[in-house]
Design a protein around this motif. Structure first.
Motif, PDB file in Angstrom:
ATOM      1  N   GLU A 113       0.847  -1.192   0.000  1.00  0.00           N
ATOM      2  CA  GLU A 113       0.000   0.000   0.000  1.00  0.00           C
ATOM      3  C   GLU A 113       0.883   1.243   0.000  1.00  0.00           C
ATOM      4  OE1 GLU A 113      -3.136  -0.684  -0.304  1.00  0.00           O
ATOM      5  OE2 GLU A 113      -2.943  -2.813   0.109  1.00  0.00           O
ATOM      6  N   ASN A 114       0.509   2.227  -0.781  1.00  0.00           N
ATOM      7  CA  ASN A 114       1.308   3.438  -0.923  1.00  0.00           C
ATOM      8  C   ASN A 114       1.323   4.304   0.335  1.00  0.00           C
ATOM      9  OD1 ASN A 114       1.838   2.925  -3.567  1.00  0.00           O
ATOM     10  ND2 ASN A 114       0.069   4.090  -4.311  1.00  0.00           N
ATOM     11  N   ALA A 115       2.392   5.051   0.500  1.00  0.00           N
ATOM     12  CA  ALA A 115       2.418   6.151   1.460  1.00  0.00           C
ATOM     13  C   ALA A 115       2.816   7.411   0.702  1.00  0.00           C
ATOM     14  CB  ALA A 115       3.404   5.885   2.579  1.00  0.00           C
ATOM     15  N   LEU A 116       2.291   8.539   1.135  1.00  0.00           N
ATOM     16  CA  LEU A 116       2.532   9.820   0.467  1.00  0.00           C
ATOM     17  C   LEU A 116       2.995  10.848   1.492  1.00  0.00           C
ATOM     18  CD1 LEU A 116      -0.694  10.290  -1.695  1.00  0.00           C
ATOM     19  CD2 LEU A 116       1.611   9.901  -2.572  1.00  0.00           C
ATOM     20  N   LEU A 117       3.821  11.767   1.057  1.00  0.00           N
ATOM     21  CA  LEU A 117       4.093  12.964   1.846  1.00  0.00           C
ATOM     22  C   LEU A 117       4.213  14.139   0.893  1.00  0.00           C
ATOM     23  CD1 LEU A 117       7.306  13.968   1.546  1.00  0.00           C
ATOM     24  CD2 LEU A 117       7.699  12.038   3.027  1.00  0.00           C
TER      25      LEU A 117
ATOM     26  N   TYR D  16      -2.676  16.565  -8.669  1.00  0.00           N
ATOM     27  CA  TYR D  16      -2.839  15.291  -9.377  1.00  0.00           C
ATOM     28  C   TYR D  16      -4.047  14.612  -8.772  1.00  0.00           C
ATOM     29  CZ  TYR D  16      -1.759  10.548 -11.074  1.00  0.00           C
ATOM     30  OH  TYR D  16      -1.806   9.318 -11.670  1.00  0.00           O
ATOM     31  N   ILE D  17      -5.059  14.399  -9.553  1.00  0.00           N
ATOM     32  CA  ILE D  17      -6.234  13.670  -9.082  1.00  0.00           C
ATOM     33  C   ILE D  17      -6.067  12.210  -9.481  1.00  0.00           C
ATOM     34  CG2 ILE D  17      -8.737  13.456  -9.193  1.00  0.00           C
ATOM     35  CD1 ILE D  17      -8.853  16.406 -10.113  1.00  0.00           C
ATOM     36  N   PRO D  18      -5.885  11.318  -8.501  1.00  0.00           N
ATOM     37  CA  PRO D  18      -5.698   9.902  -8.859  1.00  0.00           C
ATOM     38  C   PRO D  18      -6.888   9.416  -9.689  1.00  0.00           C
ATOM     39  CG  PRO D  18      -5.159  10.269  -6.531  1.00  0.00           C
ATOM     40  CD  PRO D  18      -5.810  11.527  -7.037  1.00  0.00           C
ATOM     41  N   PRO D  19      -6.607   8.670 -10.752  1.00  0.00           N
ATOM     42  CA  PRO D  19      -7.653   8.356 -11.723  1.00  0.00           C
ATOM     43  C   PRO D  19      -8.612   7.263 -11.304  1.00  0.00           C
ATOM     44  CG  PRO D  19      -5.551   7.498 -12.475  1.00  0.00           C
ATOM     45  CD  PRO D  19      -5.276   8.250 -11.206  1.00  0.00           C
ATOM     46  N   PHE D  20      -8.337   6.587 -10.223  1.00  0.00           N
ATOM     47  CA  PHE D  20      -9.321   5.612  -9.764  1.00  0.00           C
ATOM     48  C   PHE D  20      -9.292   5.520  -8.255  1.00  0.00           C
ATOM     49  CE2 PHE D  20      -5.507   3.449 -11.157  1.00  0.00           C
ATOM     50  CZ  PHE D  20      -5.220   2.568 -10.146  1.00  0.00           C
ATOM     51  N   SER D  21     -10.198   4.734  -7.692  1.00  0.00           N
ATOM     52  CA  SER D  21     -10.426   4.734  -6.253  1.00  0.00           C
ATOM     53  C   SER D  21     -10.814   3.343  -5.782  1.00  0.00           C
ATOM     54  CB  SER D  21     -11.570   5.707  -5.893  1.00  0.00           C
ATOM     55  OG  SER D  21     -11.290   7.007  -6.364  1.00  0.00           O
ATOM     56  N   LEU D 107      -6.369  12.762  -0.890  1.00  0.00           N
ATOM     57  CA  LEU D 107      -6.635  11.386  -0.459  1.00  0.00           C
ATOM     58  C   LEU D 107      -6.455  10.516  -1.681  1.00  0.00           C
ATOM     59  CD1 LEU D 107      -7.863   9.264   1.634  1.00  0.00           C
ATOM     60  CD2 LEU D 107     -10.006   9.697   0.452  1.00  0.00           C
ATOM     61  N   ASP D 108      -5.526   9.581  -1.582  1.00  0.00           N
ATOM     62  CA  ASP D 108      -5.265   8.669  -2.691  1.00  0.00           C
ATOM     63  C   ASP D 108      -5.748   7.292  -2.263  1.00  0.00           C
ATOM     64  OD1 ASP D 108      -4.227   6.923  -4.583  1.00  0.00           O
ATOM     65  OD2 ASP D 108      -2.314   7.951  -4.730  1.00  0.00           O
ATOM     66  N   SER D 109      -6.818   6.817  -2.883  1.00  0.00           N
ATOM     67  CA  SER D 109      -7.378   5.508  -2.532  1.00  0.00           C
ATOM     68  C   SER D 109      -7.290   4.544  -3.706  1.00  0.00           C
ATOM     69  CB  SER D 109      -8.832   5.667  -2.084  1.00  0.00           C
ATOM     70  OG  SER D 109      -9.656   6.047  -3.171  1.00  0.00           O
ATOM     71  N   ARG D 110      -6.251   4.710  -4.534  1.00  0.00           N
ATOM     72  CA  ARG D 110      -6.112   3.788  -5.655  1.00  0.00           C
ATOM     73  C   ARG D 110      -5.887   2.372  -5.165  1.00  0.00           C
ATOM     74  NH1 ARG D 110      -1.558   6.821  -9.050  1.00  0.00           N
ATOM     75  NH2 ARG D 110      -0.829   7.125  -6.917  1.00  0.00           N
ATOM     76  N   GLN D 111      -5.271   2.266  -3.995  1.00  0.00           N
ATOM     77  CA  GLN D 111      -5.058   0.938  -3.448  1.00  0.00           C
ATOM     78  C   GLN D 111      -6.018   0.700  -2.295  1.00  0.00           C
ATOM     79  OE1 GLN D 111      -0.741   1.309  -3.004  1.00  0.00           O
ATOM     80  NE2 GLN D 111      -0.654  -0.100  -4.721  1.00  0.00           N
ATOM     81  N   ALA D 112      -5.967  -0.513  -1.725  1.00  0.00           N
ATOM     82  CA  ALA D 112      -6.952  -0.870  -0.704  1.00  0.00           C
ATOM     83  C   ALA D 112      -6.877   0.056   0.500  1.00  0.00           C
ATOM     84  CB  ALA D 112      -6.740  -2.317  -0.268  1.00  0.00           C
ATOM     85  N   GLU D 113      -5.674   0.516   0.820  1.00  0.00           N
ATOM     86  CA  GLU D 113      -5.485   1.364   1.996  1.00  0.00           C
ATOM     87  C   GLU D 113      -5.176   2.780   1.533  1.00  0.00           C
ATOM     88  OE1 GLU D 113      -6.130  -0.170   4.758  1.00  0.00           O
ATOM     89  OE2 GLU D 113      -6.143  -2.185   3.895  1.00  0.00           O
ATOM     90  N   ASN D 114      -5.763   3.748   2.198  1.00  0.00           N
ATOM     91  CA  ASN D 114      -5.600   5.138   1.803  1.00  0.00           C
ATOM     92  C   ASN D 114      -4.195   5.681   2.066  1.00  0.00           C
ATOM     93  OD1 ASN D 114      -8.260   5.363   1.132  1.00  0.00           O
ATOM     94  ND2 ASN D 114      -8.870   6.092   3.161  1.00  0.00           N
TER      95      ASN D 114
END
Lengths: 126, 126, 126, 126
Positions: A113-117, D16-21, D107-114
């Protein structure tokens, strides 16, 4: 917004390109970015210097940010004068011949799972 | 970049070393970092003071950031005058005899997947 | 560090307490924090005002940050004049009778793995 | 807090708006937000300009932030003059007829965990 916004020198004290990644490239490749916004009517010539913990700084990496454009520069992609090693602590100084605005971000996908800063860079008063 | 960039006093109001970790050390050890960039031609002697919620500040922790170098100081690694307890709220003040730039980061690996935060520290005008 | 560091008014435009959590309380309870550092020799009397999208601001929430102490104020814990609703957009303004330094953080544990954010608050020049 | 706090121009270099969720909408929809706080006694008329890497800026997107209110503007929701494409690098400039405070979050929710990021925007001195 005709006026150029920002500063001509910025510093980012944090820097670290995670040495591996999970997920499809290039979206999920671990990376560090300097987002550079040039609101002015003329292209900005940008020089990036990289500072390390144990050797002399390298640079300049030369980037052009066209007039009224943004460029999200991935440190991973800088190749000349030399690639920036991954898994290594660094800092950067960004000098532009026109005022720009700089923001720093990292996507760390070493795990599933990604992490961002992200943070605004430090605007230097020259 | 010959000129020294930054401020001689910085503050970081957030501080918390997660008390446990998941994954191989040291990359995935939960940690807090003050990234300190010294662009000047001379070494910077840095004093770090730690403030708590329920007792007097401790310090100074002494760190040297060599000329034209960056140092990513892990608060976890500070031992003298005493280790910083984990799982405890704190803040820090960073004083340098030369201008430096400071950024604050945390890697929290208490769970299987990492979380990251970062921000420019607060530059104090002295 | 005898001198009081910081500003007497700060603003945090982002605010949102995630309405649920995963994991043991209180460490893994979703929360928002204003970390307030008071380096001065005297206690700081702090008033926090909460702004909403659809009704008048509420406050002041009164907090004391003792001399030479930090306080990591969880917005979740503010009860008087009324609790801050979860799952609701808000902003905050922090006023102190002495200079302090303020940083904003969130731990979001709505999902199995935590997410973190943090930023220096906006220092208001009064 | 009668006085208007902040600046009338702000810049956010990252965008950057992540393209999926992943997860239920709208809480877990990937999004980018500009949180705008207006502490003044009068409504703020806000114009947002979006800058791209490869074409001219678009805007203004017009937003009203009422007196003594906050508005968390999701870039995903801006539709006029045109939606902001997802999966695309951009920057933004925010102009207000009254002082406001601006903070940037994703908020990037492209993967299972935000994953989350946030930073104070860059306050422009005009």
């Amino acid at each position: 917004m005709k006026k150029a916004i920002g500063h001509t020198v910025w510093a980012i004290a944090e820097g670290y390109i995670p040495p591996f990644s999970t997920g499809p490239a290039p979206e999920f490749t671990s990376h560090e970015t300097a987002c550079i916004l040039n609101t002015s009517e003329e292209d900005a010539q940008v020089n990036i210097w990289i500072y390390f913990s144990d050797r002399d700084p390298i640079g300049p990496y030369k980037v052009t940010v066209p007039a009224k454009r943004t460029k999200h520069v991935r440190f991973n992609d800088l190749k000349d004068p030399e690639p920036i090693p991954t898994g290594t602590d660094y800092s950067s100084v960004i000098e532009s011949d026109r005022p720009v605005v700089v923001q720093h971000s990292r996507l760390d996908s070493r795990q599933a799972e990604n992490a961002l800063l992200s943070t605004i860079a430090f605007p230097v008063t020259t």
